[in-house]
Motif scaffolding. Structure first.
Motif, mmCIF file in Angstrom:
data_model
loop_
_atom_site.group_PDB
_atom_site.id
_atom_site.type_symbol
_atom_site.label_atom_id
_atom_site.label_comp_id
_atom_site.label_asym_id
_atom_site.label_seq_id
_atom_site.Cartn_x
_atom_site.Cartn_y
_atom_site.Cartn_z
ATOM 1 N N ILE A 147 0.857 -1.186 0.000
ATOM 2 C CA ILE A 147 0.000 0.000 0.000
ATOM 3 C C ILE A 147 0.887 1.228 0.000
ATOM 4 C CG2 ILE A 147 -1.900 1.184 1.136
ATOM 5 C CD1 ILE A 147 -2.617 -1.404 2.517
ATOM 6 N N SER A 148 1.131 1.763 -1.169
ATOM 7 C CA SER A 148 1.982 2.945 -1.300
ATOM 8 C C SER A 148 1.696 3.616 -2.625
ATOM 9 C CB SER A 148 3.470 2.578 -1.206
ATOM 10 O OG SER A 148 3.865 1.820 -2.336
ATOM 11 N N ALA A 149 2.008 4.911 -2.695
ATOM 12 C CA ALA A 149 1.814 5.640 -3.938
ATOM 13 C C ALA A 149 2.697 5.083 -5.049
ATOM 14 C CB ALA A 149 2.099 7.122 -3.714
ATOM 15 N N ALA A 150 3.888 4.597 -4.683
ATOM 16 C CA ALA A 150 4.810 4.064 -5.691
ATOM 17 C C ALA A 150 4.256 2.812 -6.354
ATOM 18 C CB ALA A 150 6.164 3.769 -5.042
ATOM 19 N N SER A 151 3.545 1.972 -5.607
ATOM 20 C CA SER A 151 2.995 0.744 -6.182
ATOM 21 C C SER A 151 1.686 1.001 -6.925
ATOM 22 C CB SER A 151 2.776 -0.294 -5.085
ATOM 23 O OG SER A 151 1.878 0.186 -4.108
ATOM 24 N N LEU A 152 1.037 2.132 -6.658
ATOM 25 C CA LEU A 152 -0.244 2.442 -7.301
ATOM 26 C C LEU A 152 -0.095 3.297 -8.550
ATOM 27 C CD1 LEU A 152 -2.327 3.174 -4.090
ATOM 28 C CD2 LEU A 152 -2.852 1.394 -5.771
ATOM 29 N N VAL A 153 1.091 3.881 -8.735
ATOM 30 C CA VAL A 153 1.250 4.850 -9.816
ATOM 31 C C VAL A 153 1.013 4.216 -11.181
ATOM 32 C CG1 VAL A 153 3.745 4.473 -10.005
ATOM 33 C CG2 VAL A 153 2.759 6.668 -10.703
ATOM 34 N N ASN A 154 1.318 2.928 -11.345
ATOM 35 C CA ASN A 154 1.135 2.253 -12.632
ATOM 36 C C ASN A 154 -0.206 1.539 -12.740
ATOM 37 O OD1 ASN A 154 3.738 2.987 -13.538
ATOM 38 N ND2 ASN A 154 4.645 1.267 -12.432
ATOM 39 N N LEU A 155 -1.033 1.633 -11.700
ATOM 40 C CA LEU A 155 -2.311 0.917 -11.705
ATOM 41 C C LEU A 155 -3.502 1.841 -11.923
ATOM 42 C CD1 LEU A 155 -1.718 -1.575 -8.728
ATOM 43 C CD2 LEU A 155 -1.412 -1.985 -11.180
ATOM 44 N N VAL A 156 -3.339 3.100 -11.586
ATOM 45 C CA VAL A 156 -4.462 4.047 -11.720
ATOM 46 C C VAL A 156 -3.989 5.273 -12.494
ATOM 47 C CG1 VAL A 156 -5.639 3.273 -9.635
ATOM 48 C CG2 VAL A 156 -3.906 5.057 -9.469
ATOM 49 N N PRO A 157 -4.892 5.913 -13.241
ATOM 50 C CA PRO A 157 -4.487 7.048 -14.084
ATOM 51 C C PRO A 157 -4.570 8.400 -13.383
ATOM 52 C CG PRO A 157 -6.723 6.426 -14.615
ATOM 53 C CD PRO A 157 -6.276 5.476 -13.529
ATOM 54 N N TYR A 158 -4.469 8.432 -12.065
ATOM 55 C CA TYR A 158 -4.533 9.698 -11.345
ATOM 56 C C TYR A 158 -3.559 9.667 -10.178
ATOM 57 C CZ TYR A 158 -8.113 6.504 -9.548
ATOM 58 O OH TYR A 158 -8.797 5.394 -9.138
ATOM 59 N N ARG A 159 -3.301 10.824 -9.625
ATOM 60 C CA ARG A 159 -2.343 10.946 -8.532
ATOM 61 C C ARG A 159 -2.918 10.337 -7.261
ATOM 62 N NH1 ARG A 159 -0.412 16.992 -7.948
ATOM 63 N NH2 ARG A 159 0.568 15.971 -6.164
#
Length: 280
Positions: free
Chosen positions: A166-178
């Motif tokens: 659970i981190s912004a780094a792991s989500l950056v490639n999964l969702v198209p928003y910040r």
């Protein structure tokens, strides 16, 4: 008897002891200080956790970035639920299950990861209740993003719809928003259906975890090293003194001085002289 202490060999030994013992004591004291700091932070975290339960929720923007002081505080945010992911291999007590993480698109457009709860067993989207529709206001315990060293984090290859960390780094490639570099976990009474609330974890570097007791173990090791250096110095000193005493009493033969090779006195044979006269 102890004049040997002034020899170059013993100067090196004494210098090693004089430098080694304070260094070991310093390192042991430093590790002990780190352990005591972790104990204090653990106690402070417990006191803060009790205080946070009584504190009123604060807007998310007022608590960012997440620090040791703001971790665990109740944060509130308003938005609409969007992408939902499952976080497998998470334990709650002695049972294995998965987190249900849903991204909340806030009014400013950024998304806040919200752990809506925990379910036992393997990660199965069919068992997860749907998030509320429309604009909602959520309140939960603020948490810092996880990292590679977090216990229980699964970072291997995962199927679509699942997340290991659970981190912004792991989500950056999964969702198209910040995505905010933080997440919240909903407390008891705010989850849906069979979802069980996930208690907030202590911030990294606090609490009586394995690393804290490693510091305590290193403390003992450094103090043992200091005692071992002193013990070996006394042992070498005693052996040398006994050897010098035995030598003085004639119990040990003196080591002969190495003899230098003497120059050869052997003369080369004179060349043979001819005995024949002239005209022979």
């Amino acid at each position: 008897m102890y004049r040997f202490l002034l020899t170059p060999r013993w100067w090196g030994i004494n210098l090693f002891v004089v430098l080694g013992v304070p260094f070991c004591l310093f390192m042991g004291s430093w590790q002990l200080g780190r352990f005591e700091a972790r104990v204090e932070s653990h106690q402070e975290q417990q006191r803060d956790s009790d205080d946070h339960v009584r504190d009123a929720a604060a807007p998310l923007a007022d608590l960012l970035p997440v620090t040791k002081a703001t971790s665990g505080r109740l944060a509130t945010a308003t938005g609409r639920y969007a992408t939902q992911l499952l976080v497998p291999d998470r334990r709650l007590g002695d049972k294995r299950g998965f987190y249900v993480l849903t991204l909340l698109r806030t009014e400013r457009g950024d998304a806040l990861p919200v752990v809506r709860g925990w379910l036992p067993g393997n990660a199965d989207p069919a068992t997860v209740p749907r998030p509320p529709r429309g604009t909602v206001t959520v309140t939960g315990a603020l948490q810092a993003s996880e990292n590679q060293g977090t216990d229980g984090v699964h970072t291997g290859g995962l199927p679509d719809g699942q997340l290991g960390m659970i981190s912004a780094a792991s989500l950056v490639n999964l969702v198209p928003y910040r995505v905010y570099d933080a997440w919240i976990t909903l407390p008891e009474g705010r989850t849906q259906g069979a979802l069980r609330p996930v208690p907030p974890a202590a911030p990294q570097g606090t609490g009586l975890d394995l690393k804290a007791f490693q510091n305590l173990g290193y403390t003992g090791e450094w103090f043992v090293f200091a005692g071992f250096v002193v013990f070996m110095w006394f042992r070498l000193l005693r052996r040398e003194a006994e050897a010098q005493r035995d030598l003085a009493l004639g119990l040990l033969p003196e080591q002969p001085e190495p003899e230098s090779p003497e120059p050869s006195t052997r003369s080369e044979p004179a060349p043979a002289q001819s005995t024949s006269g002239p005209g022979t």
